[in-house]
Every structure is written in structure tokens, then in C-alpha cells.
Write an enzyme that holds these catalytic residues in place. Structure first.
Site, PDB file in Angstrom:
ATOM      1  N   GLU A  20      14.520  -9.221  -2.517  1.00  0.00           N
ATOM      2  CA  GLU A  20      14.848  -8.941  -3.916  1.00  0.00           C
ATOM      3  C   GLU A  20      16.346  -8.752  -3.986  1.00  0.00           C
ATOM      4  O   GLU A  20      16.894  -7.850  -3.351  1.00  0.00           O
ATOM      5  CB  GLU A  20      14.181  -7.628  -4.345  1.00  0.00           C
ATOM      6  CG  GLU A  20      12.861  -7.787  -5.015  1.00  0.00           C
ATOM      7  CD  GLU A  20      12.527  -6.504  -5.750  1.00  0.00           C
ATOM      8  OE1 GLU A  20      12.882  -6.394  -6.927  1.00  0.00           O
ATOM      9  OE2 GLU A  20      11.941  -5.625  -5.121  1.00  0.00           O
ATOM     10  N   ASP A  65      17.058   2.861 -12.574  1.00  0.00           N
ATOM     11  CA  ASP A  65      17.466   3.101 -11.190  1.00  0.00           C
ATOM     12  C   ASP A  65      17.967   4.513 -10.947  1.00  0.00           C
ATOM     13  O   ASP A  65      18.619   5.113 -11.792  1.00  0.00           O
ATOM     14  CB  ASP A  65      18.560   2.110 -10.790  1.00  0.00           C
ATOM     15  CG  ASP A  65      17.997   0.716 -10.582  1.00  0.00           C
ATOM     16  OD1 ASP A  65      16.989   0.606  -9.863  1.00  0.00           O
ATOM     17  OD2 ASP A  65      18.539  -0.237 -11.150  1.00  0.00           O
ATOM     18  N   TYR A  90       4.681  -6.904 -10.080  1.00  0.00           N
ATOM     19  CA  TYR A  90       5.399  -5.785  -9.464  1.00  0.00           C
ATOM     20  C   TYR A  90       4.740  -4.481  -9.901  1.00  0.00           C
ATOM     21  O   TYR A  90       4.777  -4.124 -11.068  1.00  0.00           O
ATOM     22  CB  TYR A  90       6.870  -5.811  -9.907  1.00  0.00           C
ATOM     23  CG  TYR A  90       7.781  -4.863  -9.156  1.00  0.00           C
ATOM     24  CD1 TYR A  90       7.518  -3.498  -9.079  1.00  0.00           C
ATOM     25  CD2 TYR A  90       8.933  -5.344  -8.528  1.00  0.00           C
ATOM     26  CE1 TYR A  90       8.361  -2.632  -8.392  1.00  0.00           C
ATOM     27  CE2 TYR A  90       9.797  -4.483  -7.850  1.00  0.00           C
ATOM     28  CZ  TYR A  90       9.499  -3.130  -7.790  1.00  0.00           C
ATOM     29  OH  TYR A  90      10.347  -2.286  -7.123  1.00  0.00           O
TER      30      TYR A  90
END
Lengths: 398, 276
Positions: free
Chosen positions: B50, B61, B178
Site C-alpha cells: 500500500e 490517520d 479493506y
């Protein structure tokens, strides 16, 4: 998928959020759709706004300012709302909503600190735990509001990364919400972010425009020619504009922060210097570079120092219903001084941008009826004003 | 190309194995460092990489990947240069068939246009794309552009995702789905959430033939082993980025030492995936 209300204003808005936030956003939308039609909820909110917050706020004729510029100026006095800014309209509404949803914790971002104070206030009133994220740069320039939040029982977390201003505080508040979506409600302070926030915040703020419309009809006997408000994220402006949405002859003007001027790039004028893009969950006008990275912004006022604008404003702009000029730092300071010395009102530096634009355009506004939303009071800005005016001309021309 | 990704994932499924998919931020330590790191990970035999396209405001994040994105942007990791990095990796290591999935945020791709972005990614040699702030509600334009360009558009499932949304994410995803293994932002965690297995099994049941990758919070071989029976790919991000950064900034550190650190860590993590 279970989002059911329209997520867009024309092309703008939408729900560009991490997957983890989709369930809480859906739950928020469901609760909002249920409670906005619930007379018990709405009357509880109306009672809080009346008996606690101090609504309706007055509409003040600005006689000396009017005489000075040759226009008929009226001031909507959100600076007189409890906590000193329009922000409380939204925080009482959302905190009540969060409580009805069974949430126990409130997360919020703040720029100038007014939203943080209004959130801490609503949480104290309703018995909710409150955490406010504030950029370290803003915390330094709005110290009194940081102390106010702490006195109200909120935990203030200074955000030390990025530009350390409002944008970074929103990033951090969203991250905190992602980590705890069940217990916590993210009480977003402006009409931005992913759906349903822009709609919720606008609905809780539209009381400004609804009151102002009725008041100016009663006091002036006519609608304004122009309604003016400053635009950061755009909640006070959308609150004012919505009151005049169907009055097509009322010109709507949102004043952005021109900072040190557009040419040098140190500003927060999204319409003058930006282009459509995605930040914090919404597709809207955004200050960005050629590579799609969000650009740094500058404004003397922390509350306008934000690189994107609420998506409903983007739609009003493209449709031509509202225009979005800017006032520079210097023009806002002139607006502040004018309102201080001619009307005995210390406006927030944010609101001073709207006044500054009116002064700048006074030739075009001659004999017009001008309604300015004084979105907040300027006590929080004394340090910034001392520094800025000290460098200029403290006695101040008006 | 989507085929490169699908062939790799089909092989893993046929062997009933879970593959390792490290995440690296493109341009952290400079793009030459990332190129060396990609080669190192390829040598270590990872199943997929990735590659993070840095963005100024990465709301999904945690601190490690935020800091890496800031460093990468400061070091000049523009979209064009990241494309060039992928193209160089493919050109200079033609034997390296490791699939590359580019992970980013909506705005940099939207700035160029979904179609132009997907075409450029495909041309450079990327195999898939996933966008952290693009839920299925907003995902159709990307899915269509990726399909046309021949790369996989990948969407997300979170523990908070209801079955109806999960089905929509499965329908729209190509390559793999995902699964965000836990609530919160990216970043290493000391333990794996015990509720995670049930969540992963629910996702896998909904995904059927579509492989499932699990990420968020994995940082050790032990944690990777714990999820291996429930997913086709295990993604390790913050811990890998941290190793690379520490090796690069250590006294005497350079691109090659960063690449060796990535390779060593990938081998260590892969031990969690060896069939017993």
C-alpha cells in the site's frame, strides 16, 4: 445506505468522511430529522434560547455610523447573546440533540474560541462532558477564551501540528470522534463538514435571519437593501441569509478575510483565491495548491482563518444569489474602530470584516438600507488589537 | 493492472494463506528512499504494497502517518512524482511483480479528476486505489474511472458498518475490501480487539469471493498471526513507516538502510503468516 435527506447544495457538500464515521453521521441525521419535527424538542430549545441565551437579540439602528457614511445601517446584535457570539444558537441545539441521542461526551473544535466557549457553556448547562480542540496558534492569540472554557469545566487540548489553527483543530476533533463514535457527539461549530452538519448548523442559526427580518420590518418599516455578514466557515452568514432567502430584492453579501491582500497569498478568501475541492467531508471552495494540497491561510481574526467555506455558500455563490467580496486585515481594523468610536460597540474582529467592507464600499451603499450581522463581541481580541493597532495608528482614523 | 492484484490474491486464497501488505508513505525520506524501500519489500516477498499518497489533512490517520505525510510533502512528494516513482519501480525491476495499491485522500485525485487520476495510476503501473475519505455514497465516480482504467477501486468496512452498507461496499469494490479492524485512526496498538474476529468473519461472509484485507492497529508478527485466519491480507502501516523513518534518520542512515529496515521488518512480520 440509510442517509435520507439531500446531502448536497447543488454540486456542493456531500459526505466525504472515513467509513468509521458513516454510522454516527447516519445516526445524527436520523436524530435530527426526528427532532426538528418534534414540537417538544423545538419548544425546549426555544425556551433555552429565550430564557438562558437571551433571544431575541436586538436590532440596533447605527445612527452615527449611518451619518458618517450616508447609508442607513442596522446592526443585528449577536454580540449580545450569552457568551458573546452567535455560536450559542448552534451549541444549545446540538447539545440538546446529543443528549436526546443518549451521548455523554461532546467533542468540539474551536478557532477564535467562541465556539469552544459556547460548547463548554451548553455542556455545563446540560451536564455533558466537554473536550475542545484548539490550534496552539489560536490558543495563544485567544487566551481569554481558553481560560473561559476551562472555567466552564471543559478540557482544552492544544493542537500542535499542521498550521496549528482551526483546520488542524477540526482534523483532531474528527480523529477523536472516529475513535469514540458511540459515546461522543462531535459538535461542529460552523456550517461545514460532511452532511448532515451544514444543514443542522444552518437550521440552528437561521433564527438570526428570521428575527432580523421581522425586526427590520417592524423598526424600519421595510426590508434591507443589503444584508452583510462575515464568512469563515459561514454559520453566522448562512443564519442571516436564510432569513432573506425568498426576498430576492435583498442583496446578500458574505465578507471573507482578505488578510494581507489576495496577491501575496496571505489571506483566507476562498472565493477570490480558491477553487472547488474536498476538505473535512465537504466538496466546496477551498484554498489549495496545484497538487490538491490544502494551502495555509492568514487572517488577523482566528475565526475566519480557515481554508474552506460552508458548501451552502458555494452554491449561493455559483447561483449568483449571494456575493463574496473580502475585507483585508487593515480594513477590518478600520471597521472595528468605526463601530467602537461611533456606536460604542466593540465587535469581534470577525464581525469587523463585515463593517470594514461596508466602509470600503460606502460610495456604492449611499442611501441604501444596510443590515450588518455583528456576529460577536471583541473582548477576546484585545491582545490582537493592541498589537495590530499599536503598529498602526492607535488613535485611529475612522 | 487489476490482474496483477487479483492473480496474487487468488493464489493466496487457493493456498488458504494470508499475505502481508505493508503500507509506506510515498516520499518519506525522499522518493529515492521509497523506491529503495519498495525493492526491499519486494525482496522480502510481501503480497502487496500500500503506497500512501501524502495529503496535508489526513483525518483518518494517527500521529505517525500524519508526520510522515508532512515530511513527504515537505520533501516534494507531489502526485506526479509519486506516479514517476511507481513507473521507475516497474521499469527498473521488471521481475518485481508485487502489486501496488495507492492509498490517499479525495482532494488530490479530485483536483486532477477521477478519470485522469486513475488513468495516470494505471499507466504508471499501480494496480488499485483506495481513498480514506470516500465512502460508497461518494464512490461511484471513482469506481467507474478505475474500472475504465483497469485498476481496482477498493472501499472500506468498519466495525460500525451496518450490513446494508457492507453489501454496498462489496458490490463497489474490486481487488479486495479493506476492513478497518478497529475504531479510531491508524496507528500501532498493543493488543488486538477481541471483538475483531467476529467483525472480520462478518465482513468475510459478506464479501464472498472478494478477498478481505485487514488494517489499522497491526504492528507485530503476533498481531498479524491473530488476524491471519480471518483475512486475505494483513496491512501494517504505522509500525512499518516508523521503522523506515528511524532507520533513515539514524546516524549514518540513508535510503539503503531504510530499505533494509523495511525488508527485515517485513520478513519478521511474515513469520506470523507462515502456515503451521
Amino acid at each position: 445506505m440509510s442517509l435520507s435527506a439531500p446531502t448536497r447544495f447543488g454540486d456542493y457538500g456531500g459526505v466525504f468522511a472515513p467509513e468509521t464515521l458513516m454510522a454516527p453521521l447516519e445516526a445524527l441525521e436520523r436524530a435530527w430529522l426526528a427532532f426538528r419535527g418534534d414540537p417538544a424538542f423545538m419548544s425546549e430549545l426555544a425556551a433555552l434560547l429565550r430564557d438562558y441565551a437571551g433571544r431575541p437579540t436586538p436590532l440596533t439602528p447605527a445612527r452615527r455610523l449611518s451619518a458618517a457614511i450616508g447609508a442607513e445601517v442596522w446592526l443585528k446584535r449577536e454580540d449580545l447573546l450569552h457568551t458573546g457570539a452567535h455560536k450559542l444558537n448552534n451549541t444549545l441545539g446540538q447539545a440538546l440533540l446529543a443528549k436526546r441521542m443518549g451521548k455523554t461526551k461532546i467533542l468540539a473544535e474551536t478557532g477564535a474560541g467562541q465556539h469552544g466557549v459556547a460548547t463548554a457553556t451548553a455542556c455545563a448547562l446540560l451536564g455533558l462532558e466537554c473536550t475542545v480542540y484548539m490550534g496552539a496558534v489560536d490558543a495563544a492569540r485567544q487566551r481569554p477564551n481558553l481560560l473561559r472554557m476551562e472555567l466552564l469545566g471543559a478540557r482544552v487540548i492544544e493542537v500542535e501540528h499542521g498550521q496549528k489553527t482551526l483546520k488542524d483543530a477540526i482534523n483532531e476533533a474528527m480523529r477523536a470522534w472516529v475513535a469514540d463514535p458511540h459515546e461522543s457527539h462531535y459538535l461542529l461549530g460552523s456550517a461545514l463538514g460532511p452532511h448532515p452538519f451544514p444543514s443542522i448548523v444552518a437550521e440552528f442559526q437561521q433564527v438570526i435571519g428570521q428575527e432580523a427580518r421581522a425586526q427590520i420590518l417592524a423598526q424600519a418599516g421595510a426590508l434591507p437593501d443589503i444584508a452583510v455578514a462575515c464568512v469563515g466557515g459561514g454559520s453566522n452568514a448562512i443564519g442571516l441569509f436564510r432569513g432573506f432567502a425568498n426576498d430576492v430584492d435583498v442583496e446578500l453579501v458574505g465578507v471573507e478575510a482578505g488578510g494581507e491582500g489576495i496577491a501575496g497569498g496571505r489571506h483566507a478568501a476562498r472565493f477570490a483565491g480558491g477553487s472547488p475541492g474536498v476538505l473535512h467531508g465537504a466538496y466546496t471552495y477551498l484554498l489549495q495548491d496545484a497538487d490538491g494540497q490544502v494551502r495555509e491561510t492568514h487572517s488577523v481574526s482566528a475565526g475566519l482563518d480557515y481554508p474552506a467555506v460552508g458548501p451552502e455558500h458555494a452554491e449561493l455563490h455559483d447561483r449568483g444569489r449571494a456575493t463574496y467580496p473580502y475585507a483585508t486585515d487593515a480594513e477590518a481594523l478600520l471597521g472595528f474602530q468605526a463601530l467602537a468610536k461611533l456606536e460604542g460597540i466593540l465587535p469581534a474582529l470577525e464581525s469587523a470584516h463585515a463593517v470594514g467592507w461596508v466602509l470600503k464600499e460606502k460610495d456604492k451603499l449611499r442611501r441604501k438600507r444596510v443590515l450588518i450581522n455583528v456576529s460577536g463581541r471583541g473582548d477576546k481580541d484585545l491582545d490582537t488589537l493592541r498589537a495590530a493597532l499599536g503598529q498602526q495608528n492607535p488613535g485611529g482614523a475612522t | 493492472m487489476i490482474d496483477r492484484l487479483q492473480i496474487r490474491l487468488s493464489a493466496l486464497r487457493a493456498q488458504k494463506r494470508c499475505g502481508l501488505a505493508p503500507y509506506v508513505t510515498a516520499g518519506d525520506g525522499g522518493l529515492d528512499t521509497t523506491l529503495a524501500v519498495l525493492r526491499g519489500l519486494d525482496r522480502a516477498g510481501v503480497a502487496c504494497v500500500e503506497l500512501g499518497l501524502p495529503f496535508s489533512d489526513p483525518v483518518a490517520d494517527g500521529p505517525v502517518l500524519q508526520a510522515a505525510a508532512e515530511r513527504a510533502i515537505a520533501a516534494g512528494a507531489s502526485f506526479d512524482r509519486v506516479l514517476d516513482l511507481i513507473a521507475r519501480f516497474r521499469r527498473e525491476a521488471p521481475e518485481g511483480e508485487v502489486p501496488i495499491v495507492v492509498m490517499g485522500y479525495a482532494n488530490p485525485l479530485l483536483r486532477r479528476g477521477w478519470g485522469a487520476s486513475c488513468n495516470a495510476l494505471a499507466e504508471a503501473g499501480a494496480d488499485g486505489v483506495l481513498i480514506a475519505d470516500l465512502p460508497v455514497e461518494e464512490g461511484a465516480p471513482l469506481a467507474a474511472a478505475a474500472e475504465k482504467a483497469g485498476i481496482a477501486a477498493i472501499f472500506f468496512a468498519a466495525p460500525t458498518t451496518a450490513d446494508e452498507r457492507l453489501a454496498a461496499a462489496v458490490r463497489l469494490s474490486r481487488g479486495f475490501l479493506y476492513a478497518i479492524g478497529r475504531l479510531g485512526v491508524t496507528g500501532a496498538r498493543a493488543s488486538v480487539d477481541p471483538a475483531q474476529e467476529g467483525f472480520l468473519d462478518r465482513v468475510r461472509a459478506a464479501a464472498g469471493e472478494l478477498p478481505v484485507a485487514v488494517g489499522f492497529g497491526l504492528s507485530t508478527a503476533e498481531q498479524v498471526r491473530a488476524v491471519a485466519a480471518h483475512a486475505d491480507l494483513a496491512i501494517v502501516g504505522s509500525a512499518m513507516v516508523d521503522r523506515i523513518h528511524r532507520a533513515f534518520t539514524a546516524p549514518g542512515g540513508d535510503s539503503e538502510s531504510a530499505a533494509r529496515a523495511a525488508e527485515d521488518f517485513a520478513r519478521e512480520l511474515s513469520k506470523g503468516l507462515e502456515t503451521s
